[in-house]
Every structure is written in C-alpha cells, then in structure tokens.
Design a protein around this motif. Structure first.
Motif, short mmCIF file in Angstrom:
data_model
loop_
_atom_site.label_atom_id
_atom_site.label_comp_id
_atom_site.label_asym_id
_atom_site.label_seq_id
_atom_site.Cartn_x
_atom_site.Cartn_y
_atom_site.Cartn_z
N ALA A 172 -4.80 5.10 -4.63
CA ALA A 172 -3.60 5.93 -4.77
C ALA A 172 -3.69 6.87 -5.98
O ALA A 172 -3.26 8.03 -5.90
CB ALA A 172 -2.36 5.04 -4.87
N GLN A 173 -4.28 6.38 -7.09
CA GLN A 173 -4.45 7.25 -8.27
C GLN A 173 -5.75 8.05 -8.14
O GLN A 173 -5.82 9.19 -8.60
CB GLN A 173 -4.50 6.42 -9.57
CG GLN A 173 -3.41 5.40 -9.73
CD GLN A 173 -2.06 6.00 -10.05
OE1 GLN A 173 -1.94 7.15 -10.47
NE2 GLN A 173 -1.00 5.23 -9.82
N THR A 174 -6.76 7.42 -7.52
CA THR A 174 -8.07 8.10 -7.36
C THR A 174 -7.88 9.45 -6.70
O THR A 174 -8.48 10.45 -7.11
CB THR A 174 -9.02 7.24 -6.47
OG1 THR A 174 -8.82 5.87 -6.76
CG2 THR A 174 -10.46 7.65 -6.66
N ALA A 202 0.85 -1.21 0.00
CA ALA A 202 0.00 0.00 0.00
C ALA A 202 0.88 1.25 0.00
O ALA A 202 0.64 2.19 -0.77
CB ALA A 202 -0.91 -0.01 1.22
N ASN A 203 1.92 1.26 0.84
CA ASN A 203 2.82 2.42 0.88
C ASN A 203 3.50 2.61 -0.46
O ASN A 203 3.68 3.72 -0.94
CB ASN A 203 3.89 2.24 1.96
CG ASN A 203 3.28 2.39 3.34
OD1 ASN A 203 2.28 3.06 3.50
ND2 ASN A 203 3.89 1.74 4.33
N ARG A 204 3.89 1.47 -1.08
CA ARG A 204 4.58 1.55 -2.37
C ARG A 204 3.66 2.17 -3.43
O ARG A 204 4.07 3.03 -4.21
CB ARG A 204 5.03 0.16 -2.81
CG ARG A 204 6.01 0.18 -3.99
CD ARG A 204 6.25 -1.21 -4.53
NE ARG A 204 5.11 -1.70 -5.28
CZ ARG A 204 4.80 -1.35 -6.52
NH1 ARG A 204 5.56 -0.50 -7.18
NH2 ARG A 204 3.74 -1.85 -7.13
N LEU A 205 2.39 1.74 -3.42
CA LEU A 205 1.44 2.28 -4.42
C LEU A 205 1.26 3.79 -4.23
O LEU A 205 1.15 4.53 -5.21
CB LEU A 205 0.09 1.56 -4.33
CG LEU A 205 0.07 0.12 -4.87
CD1 LEU A 205 -1.26 -0.56 -4.55
CD2 LEU A 205 0.32 0.08 -6.38
N HIS A 206 1.23 4.24 -2.96
CA HIS A 206 1.09 5.69 -2.73
C HIS A 206 2.35 6.43 -3.18
O HIS A 206 2.26 7.49 -3.81
CB HIS A 206 0.80 5.98 -1.25
CG HIS A 206 -0.65 5.75 -0.91
ND1 HIS A 206 -1.68 6.42 -1.55
CD2 HIS A 206 -1.24 4.91 -0.04
CE1 HIS A 206 -2.83 5.99 -1.07
NE2 HIS A 206 -2.60 5.08 -0.16
N GLY A 218 11.14 8.91 -3.37
CA GLY A 218 9.76 8.53 -3.71
C GLY A 218 9.68 7.54 -4.86
O GLY A 218 8.83 6.65 -4.86
N PHE A 219 10.57 7.67 -5.83
CA PHE A 219 10.47 6.76 -6.97
C PHE A 219 11.50 5.63 -6.93
O PHE A 219 11.16 4.45 -6.82
CB PHE A 219 10.53 7.50 -8.32
CG PHE A 219 10.22 6.56 -9.43
CD1 PHE A 219 8.91 6.16 -9.67
CD2 PHE A 219 11.22 5.98 -10.19
CE1 PHE A 219 8.61 5.22 -10.65
CE2 PHE A 219 10.93 5.04 -11.17
CZ PHE A 219 9.62 4.67 -11.40
N THR A 220 12.81 6.00 -7.00
CA THR A 220 13.82 4.93 -7.12
C THR A 220 13.73 3.97 -5.93
O THR A 220 13.64 2.75 -6.12
CB THR A 220 15.24 5.53 -7.20
OG1 THR A 220 15.24 6.57 -8.17
CG2 THR A 220 16.25 4.48 -7.56
N GLN A 273 4.38 5.50 -5.47
CA GLN A 273 4.38 5.46 -6.94
C GLN A 273 3.45 6.55 -7.49
O GLN A 273 3.85 7.35 -8.34
CB GLN A 273 3.89 4.08 -7.40
CG GLN A 273 3.65 3.95 -8.88
CD GLN A 273 3.43 2.49 -9.27
OE1 GLN A 273 4.35 1.83 -9.76
NE2 GLN A 273 2.24 1.98 -9.08
N ALA A 274 2.22 6.59 -6.97
CA ALA A 274 1.24 7.55 -7.49
C ALA A 274 1.70 8.99 -7.23
O ALA A 274 1.61 9.84 -8.11
CB ALA A 274 -0.12 7.29 -6.84
N ASP A 275 2.20 9.25 -6.01
CA ASP A 275 2.56 10.63 -5.66
C ASP A 275 3.76 11.11 -6.47
O ASP A 275 3.78 12.23 -6.97
CB ASP A 275 2.87 10.75 -4.15
CG ASP A 275 1.64 10.47 -3.32
OD1 ASP A 275 0.53 10.47 -3.90
OD2 ASP A 275 1.77 10.22 -2.11
N SER A 276 4.78 10.23 -6.62
CA SER A 276 5.96 10.72 -7.32
C SER A 276 5.71 10.84 -8.83
O SER A 276 6.37 11.61 -9.50
CB SER A 276 7.20 9.86 -7.02
OG SER A 276 6.93 8.51 -7.22
N LEU A 277 4.70 10.10 -9.34
CA LEU A 277 4.45 10.17 -10.79
C LEU A 277 3.27 11.05 -11.15
O LEU A 277 2.88 11.12 -12.32
CB LEU A 277 4.18 8.75 -11.32
CG LEU A 277 5.31 7.73 -11.14
CD1 LEU A 277 4.85 6.36 -11.62
CD2 LEU A 277 6.54 8.17 -11.92
N ALA A 278 2.69 11.73 -10.13
CA ALA A 278 1.42 12.45 -10.36
C ALA A 278 1.48 13.39 -11.56
O ALA A 278 0.62 13.33 -12.44
CB ALA A 278 1.04 13.22 -9.10
#
Ligand SMILES: C[S@@+](CC[C@H](N)C(=O)[O-])C[C@H]1O[C@@H](n2cnc3c(N)ncnc32)[C@H](O)[C@@H]1O
Length: 231
Positions: free
Chosen positions: A48-50, A13-17, A175-177, A19-24
C-alpha cells in the motif's frame, strides 16, 4: 513475531490501501531520496505504501520485504498493475535480515514497529544493514524519538502529521475517518472482547461514537508521527 493484530484479511487489505491513499500527501511529500539509492522497505505488507513511494523515487531501487508471503503476492500484483519496476519483493523477517552490513542507503518502514514486541531490537537489526549516514524512517508515535535515540541514531527529527477531518473534506471522511481509522478499530472487535480487554457493550458504544464523527457536523482529529534518523 506474535500474531499480527490486524490479520491478513481482505478487510484489512482494503483498510491499508485506504490508509495509504488518504495519507499519501501528508506522510510522503518528503519521502524522496537521492537518485541511485538502494532502499529497504521493511514490512511492506500488501504494498500500500510501496505503490506511493516507489514512483516518487523512480531512479532508486527498493527491496521490499515482509514476513507474509500472501501479502507479498498482493504487493507484487499492485506493483504490476501500477507498472512499478524499481521494486524487488522478497519474503524475509526483520529479525533475520539476509543482507550484508551497511547494504542499504536508506530504510523505510511504516505502521510496523507498533506491531513488534521488541521495536528496539528491530531497529538495531535494521541499523546493521544501513549505511553509515543512511537514514531510517518509521512511525510509532510518541515513542519514536526515545527509541531512535536509544538505538543511537543521530540527527533525529520527529514531526507530527495531523489529520483533521470535517464535512468540508468528504474524501477524508470516507477514506480516513471511516475506512482507515474506524475500520481499524472495528477489525479488532472480536479479539478485544474475547480477551476481556473491553466489554462488547462498551466497544459498540465506542464504534457508535466513532461513526458519529463521520456524520453531518462531526469532526475527527488524529496525529501520526514521522521519524527520521541518520546512522
Ligand atoms: C500494519 S502492516 C503495514 C504494512 C505497510 N507498511 C503499510 O503501511 O501498509 C504491518 C506489516 O508488518 C509485517 N511484519 C510484522 N512483523 C514482521 C517481521 N518480523 N518481519 C517482516 N515483516 C513483518 C506484517 O506481516 C504486516 O504486513
């Protein structure tokens, strides 16, 4: 569906957030639909994307579905805590959509098709509930164009979105790497080793190399693909 490879842990769950935040900005600067649209978000997971796309489309309504009720509970909490009120979350399977033909103006899905054994069948199920001239949107890399094409979508546009990270952008290093990409690989370690896909030694070396890309002087580069097609 087959067991979902990344699972439903807090770690994922943390990873998905992350991912979404750093790629927003990279993925969603153009995720904006016309006012009054009814949009299906398929495989919304923990939202996370919603939480990024719903506020960008305040005058549209989303129905965000996922097969996992636990993920949907988390998605509802995230939506509440971000005061998002234009999303209805419901538990549904992409392969058994309970909506009439041509119900949605647009369909959005990200990081879902790559986890489904038959992505073309999923696209055809989604296409049934999409209005003619509505758009479908997915991430599945280099196969995206042929998949959308074989599913008879029109006006297909696939655009690579490249993430390049070095020391000049410490937020992306974290956030990403580290927290999105390396965390994703670490998350499948046990399964990959136990299924003899790779030896533990080789896997650990890969993680060490990935960690190195996030240390001083390291660089990291990855390409996402965003595809849009019209029915
Ligand atoms: C990698 S997660 C992505 C979640 C979200 N779209 C994101 O980008 O953060 C994939 C999600 O697809 C959901 N999923 C997989 N197969 C599905 C199906 N047949 N119907 C509905 N949801 C499905 C999983 O439960 C999981 O939440």
């Amino acid at each position: 569906m087959n067991k979902y490879v990344h699972g439903y842990s807090d770690y994922e769950a943390n990873r998905l957030h992350d991912q979404a935040d750093s790629l927003a900005d990279l993925l969603h600067y153009d995720s904006v639909w016309e006012k009054g649209s009814v949009i299906l978000e398929a495989g919304c997971g923990i939202g996370a994307q919603t939480k990024i796309i719903a506020p960008k489309n305040k005058n549209s309504k989303f129905i965000s579905i996922d097969i996992s009720s636990e993920s949907l509970d988390q998605a509802r909490n995230i939506a509440d805590s971000n005061s998002i009120d234009n999303v209805a979350f419901q538990q549904d399977d992409i392969f058994e959509l309970p909506f009439g033909d041509e119900y949605f103006d647009h369909i959005f899905l990200s990081f879902v098709l790559e986890h489904i054994p038959n992505p073309m069948q999923a696209l055809s199920k989604l296409k049934r509930v999409l209005k003619t001239k509505g758009t479908g949107d997915a991430n599945i890399g280099r196969k995206l164009y042929p998949l959308l094409n074989q599913s008879s979508f029109k006006e297909i546009k696939v655009s690579p979105r490249q993430v390049y990270v070095d020391d000049s952008n410490p937020k992306w290093v974290e956030g990403f790497t580290k927290n999105t990409f390396t965390a994703m690989i670490k998350g499948v370690s046990k399964e990959a080793v136990s299924k003899n896909i790779i030896s533990k030694k080789e896997f650990d070396k890969g993680i060490k190399d990935l960690n190195r890309t996030a240390e001083g002087g390291g660089t990291f580069c990855y390409t996402f693909f965003k595809g849009i097609g019209t029915k």
